[in-house]
Design a protein around this motif. Sequence first.
Motif, PDB file in Angstrom:
ATOM      1  N   VAL A 442       0.837  -1.205   0.000  1.00 50.57           N
ATOM      2  CA  VAL A 442       0.000   0.000   0.000  1.00 50.57           C
ATOM      3  C   VAL A 442       0.868   1.251   0.000  1.00 50.57           C
ATOM      4  CG1 VAL A 442      -1.628   1.360   1.348  1.00 50.57           C
ATOM      5  CG2 VAL A 442      -1.983  -1.092   1.086  1.00 50.57           C
ATOM      6  N   VAL A 443       1.858   1.290   0.894  1.00 48.53           N
ATOM      7  CA  VAL A 443       2.716   2.469   1.008  1.00 48.53           C
ATOM      8  C   VAL A 443       3.544   2.658  -0.248  1.00 48.53           C
ATOM      9  CG1 VAL A 443       4.573   3.546   2.333  1.00 48.53           C
ATOM     10  CG2 VAL A 443       2.768   2.286   3.524  1.00 48.53           C
ATOM     11  N   ALA A 444       4.089   1.558  -0.776  1.00 51.74           N
ATOM     12  CA  ALA A 444       4.928   1.649  -1.975  1.00 51.74           C
ATOM     13  C   ALA A 444       4.147   2.147  -3.180  1.00 51.74           C
ATOM     14  CB  ALA A 444       5.545   0.287  -2.282  1.00 51.74           C
ATOM     15  N   ALA A 445       2.838   1.888  -3.209  1.00 53.12           N
ATOM     16  CA  ALA A 445       2.013   2.341  -4.336  1.00 53.12           C
ATOM     17  C   ALA A 445       2.038   3.853  -4.470  1.00 53.12           C
ATOM     18  CB  ALA A 445       0.582   1.851  -4.163  1.00 53.12           C
ATOM     19  N   LEU A 446       2.259   4.548  -3.363  1.00 55.73           N
ATOM     20  CA  LEU A 446       2.276   6.008  -3.400  1.00 55.73           C
ATOM     21  C   LEU A 446       3.450   6.549  -4.206  1.00 55.73           C
ATOM     22  CD1 LEU A 446       1.400   6.739   0.356  1.00 55.73           C
ATOM     23  CD2 LEU A 446      -0.150   6.509  -1.591  1.00 55.73           C
ATOM     24  N   LYS A 447       4.480   5.715  -4.398  1.00 53.54           N
ATOM     25  CA  LYS A 447       5.653   6.165  -5.152  1.00 53.54           C
ATOM     26  C   LYS A 447       5.410   6.139  -6.651  1.00 53.54           C
ATOM     27  CE  LYS A 447       8.484   3.016  -3.772  1.00 53.54           C
ATOM     28  NZ  LYS A 447       9.762   2.275  -3.670  1.00 53.54           N
ATOM     29  N   ASN A 448       4.450   5.329  -7.074  1.00 54.19           N
ATOM     30  CA  ASN A 448       4.274   5.094  -8.500  1.00 54.19           C
ATOM     31  C   ASN A 448       3.632   6.278  -9.207  1.00 54.19           C
ATOM     32  OD1 ASN A 448       5.294   2.553  -7.994  1.00 54.19           O
ATOM     33  ND2 ASN A 448       3.263   1.621  -7.788  1.00 54.19           N
ATOM     34  N   VAL A 449       3.933   6.404 -10.475  1.00 53.78           N
ATOM     35  CA  VAL A 449       3.315   7.442 -11.304  1.00 53.78           C
ATOM     36  C   VAL A 449       1.963   6.918 -11.763  1.00 53.78           C
ATOM     37  CG1 VAL A 449       3.477   8.805 -13.407  1.00 53.78           C
ATOM     38  CG2 VAL A 449       5.544   8.274 -12.089  1.00 53.78           C
ATOM     39  N   PRO A 450       0.885   7.616 -11.457  1.00 57.60           N
ATOM     40  CA  PRO A 450      -0.453   7.123 -11.814  1.00 57.60           C
ATOM     41  C   PRO A 450      -0.674   7.117 -13.316  1.00 57.60           C
ATOM     42  CG  PRO A 450      -0.593   9.382 -11.033  1.00 57.60           C
ATOM     43  CD  PRO A 450       0.825   8.946 -10.812  1.00 57.60           C
ATOM     44  N   GLN A 451      -1.459   6.136 -13.760  1.00 57.70           N
ATOM     45  CA  GLN A 451      -1.865   6.070 -15.155  1.00 57.70           C
ATOM     46  C   GLN A 451      -3.261   6.678 -15.272  1.00 57.70           C
ATOM     47  OE1 GLN A 451       0.155   4.914 -17.640  1.00 57.70           O
ATOM     48  NE2 GLN A 451       1.716   4.736 -16.035  1.00 57.70           N
ATOM     49  N   LEU A 452      -3.372   7.825 -15.870  1.00 59.13           N
ATOM     50  CA  LEU A 452      -4.665   8.493 -15.983  1.00 59.13           C
ATOM     51  C   LEU A 452      -5.643   7.613 -16.743  1.00 59.13           C
ATOM     52  CD1 LEU A 452      -3.637  12.154 -16.782  1.00 59.13           C
ATOM     53  CD2 LEU A 452      -4.254  11.174 -14.592  1.00 59.13           C
ATOM     54  N   GLY A 453      -6.850   7.571 -16.196  1.00 63.46           N
ATOM     55  CA  GLY A 453      -7.892   6.804 -16.851  1.00 63.46           C
ATOM     56  C   GLY A 453      -7.976   5.366 -16.401  1.00 63.46           C
ATOM     57  N   ASP A 454      -7.110   4.929 -15.408  1.00 58.84           N
ATOM     58  CA  ASP A 454      -7.180   3.539 -14.988  1.00 58.84           C
ATOM     59  C   ASP A 454      -8.124   3.348 -13.810  1.00 58.84           C
ATOM     60  OD1 ASP A 454      -5.820   4.739 -12.985  1.00 58.84           O
ATOM     61  OD2 ASP A 454      -4.133   3.344 -12.930  1.00 58.84           O
TER      62      ASP A 454
END
Length: 536
Positions: A442-454
């Motif tokens: 969960v915490v590591a997900a915050l580092k990722n660059v979001p994919q718009l529209g997903d």
Amino acid sequence: MSAWGKNGSARSCESLLNQVENNEPNLKECVILPLKTFGSIELLRLASILESGQNTHLRSLQASGHIIDDPVALEALGRALVTSSSSSAGANVLETLCIGDSNMGDDGICAICKGFESKLEVIEESSRDSVVYMLKGIDLSYKNIGPKGLTAAILQIFSRLQSLQDLNLSRNERIGPFFDFFNSIPSISLPLFPSLTHLDLSECLLDAKSCTTLLQAMQPISTGPSTGKTTRNLILKLNSSDLSNSHDVKDMMSLLTQSCLVSELYVSRCQIGDEGMKVIVDECCHSSKEIIDDDDLHRLDLSYNDISSTGISYLANRLHMSFNDIKTTDHHYFSNIRVLNLAGNPLNKKMIDAIECNVQWMSTLEDLDVSHTSCGISAAVELIRRSNSVDSSLKILNLFGNQLGTDDGFFEISKHLQGGHYSIEYLDIGGNEANESGVVSVVAALKNVPQLGDENEQSTTTKEAKRENTLRTLVVGGNKGGSVLEEVVNEVLQIHPLIDIARDKPKQNNDNDNGNDNSMIENGAFDNKSGTAWAS
């Protein structure tokens, strides 16, 4: 500045009373802890100082927990609560008051009001004087008040206080279920407490009938042609009342929806159940009304009422979309609920049905608490997913204590927190029995660059392209942690320095602890409750 006495370990209040008598300019609030000696003698001295006008700065007296059994001292306090326009003391009287303990009872309350009334009579007899009301808040919780004290004193005397805004009468169980507020006071005293904005009658063993008479007594009185609605925005707390009788609840809610009194309603632990929930929804959502945002209910606390997902579905089906989509004929008392507390209800895994029966029902909510509801992973994920949009209003979501850490629940949640969230500012997923790898995901997900529209839609509009992470607090305490989690947290803070990640501290070995094991305290084992921030 709060005055605790010159020496915190000394029991005497002599130094503190001297400061009041000497009109210490920084002494605005007087807090006298139970460890201090503060009885009838000390109260009589303090009241004499206040009534004489020697002190012009003290605004608050907090002396709860002290036994004061002398009616003379309590009457003196009552007189000190009133001043006149021509008095040398002017407006130099207390604004907030909390006094006495559970031994005070009806006689103690009546003594305060006797002094209050006697001073009123003296002022009113003078043609050149008028009464100056300054008291804004009175805390009389847990004072063993019964019908006699409530009727003879509070309703008939304190109800005259035009300045009174906050009245706490909670935990006075002797008031009981059969008290009739409407018929217990003279009609000339109606409406009851016209300026009150906060009334707490929790744990007074009221039932729906007595609550109805309260609402009747507080209704504004029409004296001529209507010139528009006057809203009260009253915060009304009726927690631990008995609202199990659906017929009486219907009458209560009917009166509530017709008035402009209550903007925040707390009915936690009131034995409502699914049947009561259906009655409440039918009564509060059936009638059309003029769209006036200020006279609607904004906060509703239904926690711990044995309401299942079936009962919540009644509510979900009747809540509306955004305010701009509401037609005048569709508007009702629940149309503008912003804060909804469903904590402690057995929603179970069928909570997902309540979400899907009307996917827009949460679109206007700003704060949703479904902690300790066993809502299930699918419902938790759906709440996070559907609110992950710039069109969502949800800012606070509490999912504490729902066993979401089992069956890869945290890994599913992490899929919808890529780069953060686009609506939620405070997310509590603590106390969910997750292992460290789940929390790390969960915490590591915050580092990722979001994919718009997903998320909810495949939008490429300018509005969606500019959306940014709004998450500021993530609570994961009460789940497993460790060194790996700490490393990931540090990495996330490099990218999102404004995020506060509340978590358990990792266990540290201490060879010099002489065998004492404090790890449970360090790890927050005794703080595993919703809203707890362990370590940041």
